[in-house]
Design an enzyme around this catalytic site. Structure first.
Site, PDB file in Angstrom:
ATOM      1  N   LYS A  35      -9.089   1.660  10.750  1.00 21.96           N
ATOM      2  CA  LYS A  35      -9.596   1.308   9.419  1.00 21.96           C
ATOM      3  C   LYS A  35     -11.023   0.774   9.499  1.00 21.96           C
ATOM      4  O   LYS A  35     -11.866   1.096   8.668  1.00 21.96           O
ATOM      5  CB  LYS A  35      -8.726   0.210   8.804  1.00 21.96           C
ATOM      6  CG  LYS A  35      -7.527   0.699   8.096  1.00 21.96           C
ATOM      7  CD  LYS A  35      -6.953  -0.484   7.342  1.00 21.96           C
ATOM      8  CE  LYS A  35      -5.631  -0.138   6.719  1.00 21.96           C
ATOM      9  NZ  LYS A  35      -5.067  -1.316   6.044  1.00 21.96           N
TER      10      LYS A  35
ATOM     11  N   ASP B 273      -5.208  -2.374   1.203  1.00 20.71           N
ATOM     12  CA  ASP B 273      -3.817  -2.085   1.503  1.00 20.71           C
ATOM     13  C   ASP B 273      -3.609  -0.634   1.123  1.00 20.71           C
ATOM     14  O   ASP B 273      -4.146  -0.167   0.117  1.00 20.71           O
ATOM     15  CB  ASP B 273      -2.880  -3.001   0.725  1.00 20.71           C
ATOM     16  CG  ASP B 273      -1.477  -2.929   1.303  1.00 20.71           C
ATOM     17  OD1 ASP B 273      -1.344  -3.049   2.541  1.00 20.71           O
ATOM     18  OD2 ASP B 273      -0.513  -2.746   0.548  1.00 20.71           O
TER      19      ASP B 273
ATOM     20  N   PHE C  70      -5.391   8.024  12.558  1.00 23.69           N
ATOM     21  CA  PHE C  70      -4.378   7.041  12.940  1.00 23.69           C
ATOM     22  C   PHE C  70      -3.171   7.199  12.011  1.00 23.69           C
ATOM     23  O   PHE C  70      -3.193   7.996  11.063  1.00 23.69           O
ATOM     24  CB  PHE C  70      -4.955   5.620  12.878  1.00 23.69           C
ATOM     25  CG  PHE C  70      -5.274   5.140  11.484  1.00 23.69           C
ATOM     26  CD1 PHE C  70      -4.389   4.319  10.796  1.00 23.69           C
ATOM     27  CD2 PHE C  70      -6.453   5.510  10.849  1.00 23.69           C
ATOM     28  CE1 PHE C  70      -4.678   3.892   9.505  1.00 23.69           C
ATOM     29  CE2 PHE C  70      -6.756   5.066   9.562  1.00 23.69           C
ATOM     30  CZ  PHE C  70      -5.851   4.261   8.888  1.00 23.69           C
TER      31      PHE C  70
ATOM     32  N   TYR D  63      -0.212   8.052   9.805  1.00 24.94           N
ATOM     33  CA  TYR D  63       0.447   9.289   9.381  1.00 24.94           C
ATOM     34  C   TYR D  63      -0.492  10.496   9.381  1.00 24.94           C
ATOM     35  O   TYR D  63      -0.111  11.578   8.920  1.00 24.94           O
ATOM     36  CB  TYR D  63       1.028   9.112   7.973  1.00 24.94           C
ATOM     37  CG  TYR D  63       2.127   8.074   7.868  1.00 24.94           C
ATOM     38  CD1 TYR D  63       3.450   8.394   8.164  1.00 24.94           C
ATOM     39  CD2 TYR D  63       1.848   6.771   7.477  1.00 24.94           C
ATOM     40  CE1 TYR D  63       4.465   7.449   8.069  1.00 24.94           C
ATOM     41  CE2 TYR D  63       2.856   5.812   7.370  1.00 24.94           C
ATOM     42  CZ  TYR D  63       4.153   6.155   7.674  1.00 24.94           C
ATOM     43  OH  TYR D  63       5.153   5.213   7.576  1.00 24.94           O
TER      44      TYR D  63
ATOM     45  N   LYS E 180     -12.571  13.898   7.353  1.00 21.81           N
ATOM     46  CA  LYS E 180     -11.569  13.052   6.681  1.00 21.81           C
ATOM     47  C   LYS E 180     -12.264  12.090   5.711  1.00 21.81           C
ATOM     48  O   LYS E 180     -11.832  11.916   4.569  1.00 21.81           O
ATOM     49  CB  LYS E 180     -10.738  12.277   7.712  1.00 21.81           C
ATOM     50  CG  LYS E 180      -9.725  11.346   7.048  1.00 21.81           C
ATOM     51  CD  LYS E 180      -8.931  10.481   8.011  1.00 21.81           C
ATOM     52  CE  LYS E 180      -8.109   9.457   7.219  1.00 21.81           C
ATOM     53  NZ  LYS E 180      -7.428   8.458   8.055  1.00 21.81           N
TER      54      LYS E 180
ATOM     55  N   HIS F 267      -8.602   8.732   0.672  1.00 22.18           N
ATOM     56  CA  HIS F 267      -8.250   7.665  -0.274  1.00 22.18           C
ATOM     57  C   HIS F 267      -9.086   6.420   0.000  1.00 22.18           C
ATOM     58  O   HIS F 267      -9.558   5.761  -0.917  1.00 22.18           O
ATOM     59  CB  HIS F 267      -6.757   7.369  -0.135  1.00 22.18           C
ATOM     60  CG  HIS F 267      -6.293   7.139   1.285  1.00 22.18           C
ATOM     61  ND1 HIS F 267      -6.631   7.984   2.326  1.00 22.18           N
ATOM     62  CD2 HIS F 267      -5.570   6.143   1.857  1.00 22.18           C
ATOM     63  CE1 HIS F 267      -6.109   7.532   3.456  1.00 22.18           C
ATOM     64  NE2 HIS F 267      -5.468   6.410   3.196  1.00 22.18           N
TER      65      HIS F 267
HETATM   66  P1  IMP Z   1      -1.841  -1.169   5.696  1.00 21.99           P
HETATM   67  O1  IMP Z   1      -2.799  -0.787   4.619  1.00 21.99           O
HETATM   68  O2  IMP Z   1      -2.521  -1.808   6.849  1.00 21.99           O
HETATM   69  O3  IMP Z   1      -0.655  -1.938   5.188  1.00 21.99           O
HETATM   70  O4  IMP Z   1      -1.277   0.191   6.307  1.00 21.99           O
HETATM   71  C1  IMP Z   1      -0.366   0.985   5.605  1.00 21.99           C
HETATM   72  C2  IMP Z   1       0.260   2.069   6.425  1.00 21.99           C
HETATM   73  O5  IMP Z   1      -0.113   3.319   5.865  1.00 21.99           O
HETATM   74  C3  IMP Z   1      -0.076   2.096   7.902  1.00 21.99           C
HETATM   75  O6  IMP Z   1       1.100   2.321   8.630  1.00 21.99           O
HETATM   76  C4  IMP Z   1      -0.960   3.263   8.089  1.00 21.99           C
HETATM   77  O7  IMP Z   1      -0.660   3.937   9.221  1.00 21.99           O
HETATM   78  C5  IMP Z   1      -0.677   4.114   6.870  1.00 21.99           C
HETATM   79  N1  IMP Z   1      -1.964   4.617   6.423  1.00 21.99           N
HETATM   80  C6  IMP Z   1      -2.826   4.072   5.548  1.00 21.99           C
HETATM   81  N2  IMP Z   1      -3.958   4.794   5.478  1.00 21.99           N
HETATM   82  C7  IMP Z   1      -3.796   5.810   6.351  1.00 21.99           C
HETATM   83  C8  IMP Z   1      -4.635   6.872   6.753  1.00 21.99           C
HETATM   84  O8  IMP Z   1      -5.784   7.049   6.331  1.00 21.99           O
HETATM   85  N3  IMP Z   1      -4.114   7.689   7.667  1.00 21.99           N
HETATM   86  C9  IMP Z   1      -2.878   7.548   8.177  1.00 21.99           C
HETATM   87  N4  IMP Z   1      -2.071   6.563   7.865  1.00 21.99           N
HETATM   88  C10 IMP Z   1      -2.524   5.695   6.947  1.00 21.99           C
END
Ligand code: IMP
Length: 194
Positions: A12, A68, A151, A153, A174, A179
């Site tokens: 991130k 988030d 990273f 998904y 990407k 998003h």
């Molecule tokens: P958080 O925003 O740190 O709570 O992450 C949310 C979850 O969604 C994590 O497990 C990430 O792996 C997944 N996630 C959020 N954004 C992405 C992305 O851009 N690629 C892949 N997985 C994502």
């Protein structure tokens, strides 16, 4: 302006640096030794992003960026959604999460595998002002894991209009459509105004 990104996720940080970098001096959370992020147990992305941003601003007295995000799968009623990181359990293991998602979608045809990534970004500054912005990217879930970039998904997510997964794209490709880019582009305009 110096802002701290409230995340310990290196993937991130790299993405947010690429988007917001020119508008602000973005530092990683590690730059502020001893600050711990609160648990992400809210029911909405907005709540979780604000809780993280407020915690950093309150503890360090500096402007904070937080986000988030999650993956919403139509065939699963929007799951894993706000619980995406803990989908397969509290270990937050991305491989286990991806395996579980593929198992849950076993036998679901391509036309019913619609999904979207959602990101809500927050900017919180020490005088109490707060901004929120949401970004989404539509797509579908692949039949199997493909690619090594990104990273989480990314190896399972095929954005609409493409045949490759996010993990098969370069980070620049990407970042053009993600998003997170959409949410942080809006936050960047707020940063440029203050
Ligand atoms: P958080 O925003 O740190 O709570 O992450 C949310 C979850 O969604 C994590 O497990 C990430 O792996 C997944 N996630 C959020 N954004 C992405 C992305 O851009 N690629 C892949 N997985 C994502």
């Amino acid at each position: 302006m110096r802002v701290v990104l409230a995340t310990s996720n290196a993937g991130k940080l790299a993405e947010v640096l690429a988007i917001v970098g020119p508008a602000a001096d973005v530092a990683a959370l590690e730059a502020l030794a001893g600050i711990e992020l609160p648990p992400e147990d809210g029911d909405t992305y907005e709540e979780n992003a604000l809780v993280k941003g407020r915690a950093v601003t309150r503890a360090a007295g500096v402007p904070a960026l937080a986000d988030d995000s999650g993956l919403e799968v139509d065939a699963l009623g929007g799951a894993p959604g706000v619980r995406s990181s803990r989908y397969a359990g509290p270990a937050c293991d991305p491989v286990a999460n991806n395996d579980k998602l593929l198992r849950e979608l076993d036998g679901v045809p391509a036309r019913a595998r619609g999904a979207r990534f959602v990101c809500v970004a927050a900017l919180v500054i020490p005088d109490g002002r707060e901004w929120l912005a949401r970004g989404e990217v539509e797509g579908r879930i692949a039949d199997g894991s493909r690619g090594t970039g990104g990273f989480g998904y990314d190896p399972l997510f095929i954005p609409a209009g493409y045949e490759c997964t996010f993990a098969e794209m370069t980070s620049e490709e990407k970042n053009e459509i993600s998003h997170r880019t959409r949410a942080f582009q809006a936050i960047k305009t707020f940063l440029e105004e203050i």
